[in-house]
Design a protein around this motif. Sequence first.
Motif, PDB file in Angstrom:
ATOM      1  N   ASN A  22     -25.600   7.020 -19.245  1.00  0.00           N
ATOM      2  CA  ASN A  22     -24.475   7.439 -20.076  1.00  0.00           C
ATOM      3  C   ASN A  22     -24.463   6.709 -21.426  1.00  0.00           C
ATOM      4  O   ASN A  22     -24.951   5.590 -21.554  1.00  0.00           O
ATOM      5  CB  ASN A  22     -23.183   7.133 -19.289  1.00  0.00           C
ATOM      6  N   GLY A  44     -25.812  10.857 -27.115  1.00  0.00           N
ATOM      7  CA  GLY A  44     -25.120  11.930 -27.822  1.00  0.00           C
ATOM      8  C   GLY A  44     -23.636  11.951 -27.531  1.00  0.00           C
ATOM      9  O   GLY A  44     -22.833  11.323 -28.217  1.00  0.00           O
ATOM     10  N   SER A  45     -23.277  12.635 -26.483  1.00  0.00           N
ATOM     11  CA  SER A  45     -21.862  12.893 -26.236  1.00  0.00           C
ATOM     12  C   SER A  45     -21.477  12.488 -24.822  1.00  0.00           C
ATOM     13  O   SER A  45     -22.286  12.550 -23.896  1.00  0.00           O
ATOM     14  CB  SER A  45     -21.615  14.394 -26.421  1.00  0.00           C
ATOM     15  N   GLY A  74     -20.226   7.728 -16.205  1.00  0.00           N
ATOM     16  CA  GLY A  74     -18.979   6.956 -16.272  1.00  0.00           C
ATOM     17  C   GLY A  74     -17.794   7.846 -15.949  1.00  0.00           C
ATOM     18  O   GLY A  74     -17.849   9.069 -16.138  1.00  0.00           O
ATOM     19  N   GLY A  76     -14.910   8.138 -17.465  1.00  0.00           N
ATOM     20  CA  GLY A  76     -14.364   8.819 -18.643  1.00  0.00           C
ATOM     21  C   GLY A  76     -15.197  10.032 -19.007  1.00  0.00           C
ATOM     22  O   GLY A  76     -14.665  11.100 -19.347  1.00  0.00           O
ATOM     23  N   MET A  80     -14.243  13.985 -18.909  1.00  0.00           N
ATOM     24  CA  MET A  80     -14.310  14.785 -20.142  1.00  0.00           C
ATOM     25  C   MET A  80     -15.021  16.124 -19.916  1.00  0.00           C
ATOM     26  O   MET A  80     -14.746  17.101 -20.598  1.00  0.00           O
ATOM     27  CB  MET A  80     -15.027  14.001 -21.231  1.00  0.00           C
ATOM     28  N   SER A 108     -16.762   1.599 -23.181  1.00  0.00           N
ATOM     29  CA  SER A 108     -17.583   1.389 -24.381  1.00  0.00           C
ATOM     30  C   SER A 108     -16.761   1.361 -25.655  1.00  0.00           C
ATOM     31  O   SER A 108     -17.236   0.883 -26.686  1.00  0.00           O
ATOM     32  CB  SER A 108     -18.645   2.488 -24.487  1.00  0.00           C
ATOM     33  N   THR A 109     -15.553   1.905 -25.610  1.00  0.00           N
ATOM     34  CA  THR A 109     -14.755   1.973 -26.840  1.00  0.00           C
ATOM     35  C   THR A 109     -13.492   1.119 -26.761  1.00  0.00           C
ATOM     36  O   THR A 109     -12.529   1.371 -27.475  1.00  0.00           O
ATOM     37  CB  THR A 109     -14.383   3.442 -27.144  1.00  0.00           C
TER      38      THR A 109
END
Length: 188
Positions: A22, A44-45, A74, A76, A80, A108-109
Amino acid sequence: MKRFDAIKRIVETIDDEFIISNIGFPSRELFGIKDRKNTFYMSGSMGMATPIGLGLSLALEEKDDDRKVIVIDGDGSLLMNFGELITVFAQNPHNLIIALIDNEAYGSTGSQETYASKVNLSDIAKSIGFKEVYYIDARNSTDNLNMNDYVDKEGPVFLHVKVKPGNSDAPIIDLSPSKIKNRFMKQI
Ligand SMILES: Cc1ncc(C[n+]2csc(CCOP(=O)(O)OP(=O)(O)O)c2C)c(N)n1
């Protein structure tokens, strides 16, 4: 234990299986633990690691290549692109293992909370129809996580690994996306 510990344990207990990892810290941590040519660091996404793993699994099956594909995803990212689980179930790849590292956060964010704290993702996988669904609580120890217990199962396998949130001091992946792709393709 955190995501880093779970990924380390996964890498220590596999052989030459393909890995699709991921975006973000999962890939960076994996790169720091052990860089392998048969790892594809997906950059990427969110929600695209499992679809890429599915595509690879189906392509290998078509060639009668019995190598396995492990996706390190992950919570999240799964949330998504939730339809990916239904697509995997419908396509029924026998060589695919989804190792979902669930830290109940967009780690990660900045570790904002995801709704994985409110729903049980392995129960959802079971309700879709997945037959090989496993839940491992690795928050206090990763001793109970051994990929040898799962790689020989008839896939698709959904392995739900609960960990504590938090990132390690992982390196930046100093490989270009085309290098990552090309060297991975050579392994196939
Ligand atoms: C579609 C999309 N939205 C937002 C981002 C930014 N982003 C990158 S990683 C990430 C968090 C991913 O969380 P999760 O999948 O739970 O993995 P974790 O980092 O917690 O291991 C976010 C929000 C992105 N890459 N793609």
